[in-house]
Motif scaffolding. Structure first.
Motif, PDB file in Angstrom:
ATOM      1  N   ASN A   1       0.816  -1.212   0.000  1.00  0.00           N
ATOM      2  CA  ASN A   1       0.000   0.000   0.000  1.00  0.00           C
ATOM      3  C   ASN A   1       0.850   1.262   0.000  1.00  0.00           C
ATOM      4  O   ASN A   1       0.545   2.235  -0.676  1.00  0.00           O
ATOM      5  CB  ASN A   1      -0.873   0.058   1.264  1.00  0.00           C
ATOM      6  CG  ASN A   1      -1.661  -1.209   1.463  1.00  0.00           C
ATOM      7  OD1 ASN A   1      -1.090  -2.280   1.631  1.00  0.00           O
ATOM      8  ND2 ASN A   1      -2.955  -1.107   1.411  1.00  0.00           N
TER       9      ASN A   1
ATOM     10  N   PHE B   1       1.963   0.781  -4.290  1.00  0.00           N
ATOM     11  CA  PHE B   1       0.835   1.443  -4.969  1.00  0.00           C
ATOM     12  C   PHE B   1       1.211   2.831  -5.520  1.00  0.00           C
ATOM     13  O   PHE B   1       0.973   3.101  -6.703  1.00  0.00           O
ATOM     14  CB  PHE B   1      -0.385   1.524  -4.035  1.00  0.00           C
ATOM     15  CG  PHE B   1      -1.578   2.177  -4.664  1.00  0.00           C
ATOM     16  CD1 PHE B   1      -2.478   1.433  -5.408  1.00  0.00           C
ATOM     17  CD2 PHE B   1      -1.785   3.544  -4.544  1.00  0.00           C
ATOM     18  CE1 PHE B   1      -3.567   2.035  -6.019  1.00  0.00           C
ATOM     19  CE2 PHE B   1      -2.870   4.158  -5.155  1.00  0.00           C
ATOM     20  CZ  PHE B   1      -3.758   3.398  -5.893  1.00  0.00           C
ATOM     21  N   PRO B   2       1.815   3.706  -4.693  1.00  0.00           N
ATOM     22  CA  PRO B   2       2.127   5.044  -5.229  1.00  0.00           C
ATOM     23  C   PRO B   2       3.063   5.002  -6.441  1.00  0.00           C
ATOM     24  O   PRO B   2       2.861   5.739  -7.402  1.00  0.00           O
ATOM     25  CB  PRO B   2       2.805   5.747  -4.050  1.00  0.00           C
ATOM     26  CG  PRO B   2       2.297   5.057  -2.846  1.00  0.00           C
ATOM     27  CD  PRO B   2       2.109   3.626  -3.254  1.00  0.00           C
ATOM     28  N   TYR B   3       4.060   4.104  -6.437  1.00  0.00           N
ATOM     29  CA  TYR B   3       4.973   4.162  -7.583  1.00  0.00           C
ATOM     30  C   TYR B   3       4.325   3.629  -8.843  1.00  0.00           C
ATOM     31  O   TYR B   3       4.580   4.116  -9.947  1.00  0.00           O
ATOM     32  CB  TYR B   3       6.346   3.546  -7.262  1.00  0.00           C
ATOM     33  CG  TYR B   3       6.587   2.084  -7.543  1.00  0.00           C
ATOM     34  CD1 TYR B   3       6.897   1.205  -6.512  1.00  0.00           C
ATOM     35  CD2 TYR B   3       6.617   1.580  -8.850  1.00  0.00           C
ATOM     36  CE1 TYR B   3       7.169  -0.126  -6.738  1.00  0.00           C
ATOM     37  CE2 TYR B   3       6.894   0.244  -9.096  1.00  0.00           C
ATOM     38  CZ  TYR B   3       7.162  -0.612  -8.043  1.00  0.00           C
ATOM     39  OH  TYR B   3       7.436  -1.937  -8.291  1.00  0.00           O
TER      40      TYR B   3
ATOM     41  N   ALA C   1       1.034   3.854  -9.467  1.00  0.00           N
ATOM     42  CA  ALA C   1       0.072   4.872  -9.889  1.00  0.00           C
ATOM     43  C   ALA C   1       0.792   6.022 -10.599  1.00  0.00           C
ATOM     44  O   ALA C   1       0.338   6.518 -11.628  1.00  0.00           O
ATOM     45  CB  ALA C   1      -0.719   5.392  -8.696  1.00  0.00           C
ATOM     46  N   ALA C   2       1.948   6.417 -10.056  1.00  0.00           N
ATOM     47  CA  ALA C   2       2.694   7.507 -10.679  1.00  0.00           C
ATOM     48  C   ALA C   2       3.178   7.088 -12.062  1.00  0.00           C
ATOM     49  O   ALA C   2       3.100   7.849 -13.028  1.00  0.00           O
ATOM     50  CB  ALA C   2       3.886   7.898  -9.802  1.00  0.00           C
TER      51      ALA C   2
ATOM     52  N   GLY D   1      -1.218   8.006 -13.250  1.00  0.00           N
ATOM     53  CA  GLY D   1      -1.962   8.679 -12.176  1.00  0.00           C
ATOM     54  C   GLY D   1      -3.429   8.299 -12.130  1.00  0.00           C
ATOM     55  O   GLY D   1      -3.796   7.158 -11.857  1.00  0.00           O
TER      56      GLY D   1
ATOM     57  N   LEU E   1      -5.630   4.852 -10.946  1.00  0.00           N
ATOM     58  CA  LEU E   1      -6.488   4.855  -9.759  1.00  0.00           C
ATOM     59  C   LEU E   1      -7.890   4.356 -10.109  1.00  0.00           C
ATOM     60  O   LEU E   1      -8.470   3.518  -9.417  1.00  0.00           O
ATOM     61  CB  LEU E   1      -6.546   6.284  -9.207  1.00  0.00           C
ATOM     62  CG  LEU E   1      -7.206   6.487  -7.870  1.00  0.00           C
ATOM     63  CD1 LEU E   1      -6.455   5.749  -6.786  1.00  0.00           C
ATOM     64  CD2 LEU E   1      -7.244   7.986  -7.526  1.00  0.00           C
TER      65      LEU E   1
ATOM     66  N   TYR F   1      -2.874  12.910 -10.101  1.00  0.00           N
ATOM     67  CA  TYR F   1      -3.161  11.678  -9.359  1.00  0.00           C
ATOM     68  C   TYR F   1      -4.636  11.289  -9.398  1.00  0.00           C
ATOM     69  O   TYR F   1      -4.970  10.105  -9.439  1.00  0.00           O
ATOM     70  CB  TYR F   1      -2.705  11.859  -7.909  1.00  0.00           C
ATOM     71  CG  TYR F   1      -2.977  10.678  -7.002  1.00  0.00           C
ATOM     72  CD1 TYR F   1      -2.744   9.363  -7.425  1.00  0.00           C
ATOM     73  CD2 TYR F   1      -3.461  10.865  -5.708  1.00  0.00           C
ATOM     74  CE1 TYR F   1      -2.983   8.282  -6.584  1.00  0.00           C
ATOM     75  CE2 TYR F   1      -3.698   9.790  -4.861  1.00  0.00           C
ATOM     76  CZ  TYR F   1      -3.457   8.503  -5.312  1.00  0.00           C
ATOM     77  OH  TYR F   1      -3.703   7.436  -4.481  1.00  0.00           O
TER      78      TYR F   1
ATOM     79  N   GLN G   1      -1.219  -5.452  -8.798  1.00  0.00           N
ATOM     80  CA  GLN G   1      -1.194  -4.723  -7.532  1.00  0.00           C
ATOM     81  C   GLN G   1      -2.362  -5.112  -6.637  1.00  0.00           C
ATOM     82  O   GLN G   1      -2.229  -5.229  -5.425  1.00  0.00           O
ATOM     83  CB  GLN G   1      -1.194  -3.213  -7.801  1.00  0.00           C
ATOM     84  CG  GLN G   1      -1.346  -2.335  -6.578  1.00  0.00           C
ATOM     85  CD  GLN G   1      -0.227  -2.502  -5.557  1.00  0.00           C
ATOM     86  OE1 GLN G   1       0.812  -3.084  -5.849  1.00  0.00           O
ATOM     87  NE2 GLN G   1      -0.457  -2.021  -4.347  1.00  0.00           N
TER      88      GLN G   1
ATOM     89  N   GLY H   1      -0.747   7.314  -1.880  1.00  0.00           N
ATOM     90  CA  GLY H   1      -0.545   7.975  -3.172  1.00  0.00           C
ATOM     91  C   GLY H   1      -0.666   9.484  -3.030  1.00  0.00           C
ATOM     92  O   GLY H   1       0.103  10.253  -3.612  1.00  0.00           O
TER      93      GLY H   1
ATOM     94  N   ILE I   1       2.609  11.153  -4.502  1.00  0.00           N
ATOM     95  CA  ILE I   1       2.591  11.562  -5.915  1.00  0.00           C
ATOM     96  C   ILE I   1       2.604  13.086  -6.123  1.00  0.00           C
ATOM     97  O   ILE I   1       3.427  13.595  -6.892  1.00  0.00           O
ATOM     98  CB  ILE I   1       1.430  10.880  -6.667  1.00  0.00           C
ATOM     99  CG1 ILE I   1       1.678   9.374  -6.635  1.00  0.00           C
ATOM    100  CG2 ILE I   1       1.346  11.366  -8.121  1.00  0.00           C
ATOM    101  CD1 ILE I   1       0.574   8.550  -7.194  1.00  0.00           C
TER     102      ILE I   1
END
Ligand code: PFF
Length: 453
Positions: free
Chosen positions: A27, A31-33, A35-36, A40, A44, A199, A218, A262, A266
């Motif tokens: 999480n 997840f953030p990397y 999504a980036a 974005g 999501l 994002y 993911q 995120g 992000i």
């Protein structure tokens, strides 16, 4: 393993234990990397859509299989249909691939916690710091050894209950902290609002099959699906607890924390880099580059950094414990050996795979497998290849061999009603297997360079 099965007390016990396993580095770091990297907002959107349909159905199915059979994954598939026993075995291979590299990242988190504690915050905020750290041969290995060592000691002595209690208190604090960091960044960092838009606003021109491939991988990873974990948890669940409600709660919790993580990372990366796609696509190092910079600009940033990394460490630890626990108990069951011996075997395997994952950033930097760095390769092999295979076989098994009714009957025990029965049937029988198959084929074609998607 089936005799003497303990069970979770109270309603909330099950949800919290499953959430403890689900919420972890997946999480906050992964997840953030992703999504980036994958555009974005569009990532999501795809992720949430998959989680509500596909993730929901698969989690309900896994928990119900566990509760129905009261067995570990291997035993459960075998008991329901001998021909599918191998799915349980395949599922158990997944956590054994994840655990080693998960522990390498866990080691990085420990290093950062230690760095903040010892007053190294200023240095850690420099651009070259993270690359310099993982580029060394020995130091990351030592942190990796510490992380996997702590995990093994806890599993060996069976004291995970204690750790889980600590982490349950920490979890709400972590949520508040992430939220605070996100709001602070949005309010104080120039350009962060553009990052926020990046994002949360879907840009459909950034959509590709790889968005779905990455989002689905993911989803499995984050919810601890397609590797037998939820079957194990289900086997400990009491019959009067609603599987549907629990699944929803775990999903909300897990996806909520990923979303907030995120939000914390992000917009900051976007602002620091001026929206540079290369910075956004940085991959595994994203969180470690961005967070120290945010903390450097924050009042009491050092203290917040310490608390934050210690909590992420705990969240990672509860997840690595459940990863190791699954592998240890599967080996125990399969080969009829004791817990201690099994624990040492798993530790050995983890070191054998973890060391190359760590060295892939330093001494073995030139080694590429299918064009991927060693750690990325293990991540890809488990998330994008093995988990979809296990999920596909689970859907086929539930949809056509066991029949969805067996699952919905289990869910509806004790007067519980499955509200989304139709969706469940259609997902498990048609939509999910078809999607997984398409995704599996595309990621194989992509990685072998046959088709660039
Ligand atoms: N779901 C965990 C995370 O998101 O960090 C990772 C994980 C833990 C996967 C335990 C599987 C598992 F059995």
């Amino acid at each position: 393993m089936s005799s003497n099965r303990s069970s979770f007390t109270g309603k909330i016990g099950f949800v919290l234990a499953a959430a403890g396993s689900a919420v972890g580095l997946g999480n906050i770091w992964r997840f953030p990397y992703l999504a980036a990297k994958y555009g974005g907002g569009i990532f999501l959107l795809v992720y949430i859509a998959l989680s509500l349909t596909f993730g929901f159905s698969l989690m309900v199915a896994e928990i119900a299989i566990g509760r129905k059979t009261q067995l570990s994954p291997m035993g459960a598939f075998r008991a329901l249909d001998k021909r599918f026993a191998f799915v349980g075995v395949l599922g158990a291979i997944v956590p054994s691939i994840i655990l080693p590299y998960y522990s390498v990242i866990g080691g990085w988190v420990m290093k950062y916690a230690y760095g903040f504690i010892t007053g190294d915050a200023f240095n850690m905020a420099q651009d070259s710091y993270f690359g310099g750290f993982i580029g060394q041969t020995w130091e990351p290995l030592v942190w990796f050894a510490l992380f996997i060592g702590i995990t093994a000691i806890i599993v060996l002595f069976g004291v995970e209950k204690g750790i889980e209690k600590v982490s349950k208190v920490m979890m709400p604090v972590l949520v508040v902290l992430i939220l605070f960091i996100a709001i602070f960044t949005l309010c104080t960092v120039d350009g962060a609002l553009d990052g926020l838009i990046y994002y949360i606003k879907p840009d459909f021109s950034k959509f590709s099959i790889m968005t779905v491939v990455a989002a689905m991988g993911q989803l499995f990873y984050s919810m601890s699906l397609a590797m037998g974990i939820m079957i194990t948890f289900g086997s400990y669940m009491k019959k009067d607890i609603s599987i549907e409600k629990s699944t929803k709660q775990i999903e909300i919790f897990d996806t909520g924390i990923a979303f907030l993580a995120g939000l914390m990372i992000i917009p900051a990366v976007y602002a620091f880099s001026g929206g540079d796609p290369e910075a956004l696509g940085k991959g595994p190092s994203l969180m470690f580059g961005a967070l120290p910079k945010i903390f450097a600009n924050m009042p009491a940033g050092t203290v917040i950094g310490v608390v934050f990394f210690v909590m992420v460490f705990l969240a990672a630890l509860t997840s690595s414990i459940s990863l190791m626990e699954t592998v240890v108990s599967t080996i125990q069951d399969k080969f009829g050996i004791g817990r201690k011996a099994s624990c040492f075997i798993v530790l050995g395997i983890s070191i054998a795979f973890g060391v190359p994952s760590s060295l892939g950033y330093s001494a073995w930097g030139g080694v590429k497998i299918l064009g991927l760095q060693i750690l990325d390769f293990f991540d890809f092999a488990s998330n994008n290849i093995l988990m979809p295979i296990v999920a596909f076989l689970t859907c086929i098994f539930v949809g056509y061999i066991l029949k969805p009714k067996a699952i919905t009957d289990e869910v509806e025990l004790e007067g519980n009603r499955l509200k989304h029965k139709k969706t469940f049937n259609i997902m498990i029988k048609y939509v999910a297997p078809l999607c997984i198959l398409i995704i599996l084929i595309s990621s194989v074609l992509d990685v072998f360079g046959i088709v660039k998607i």
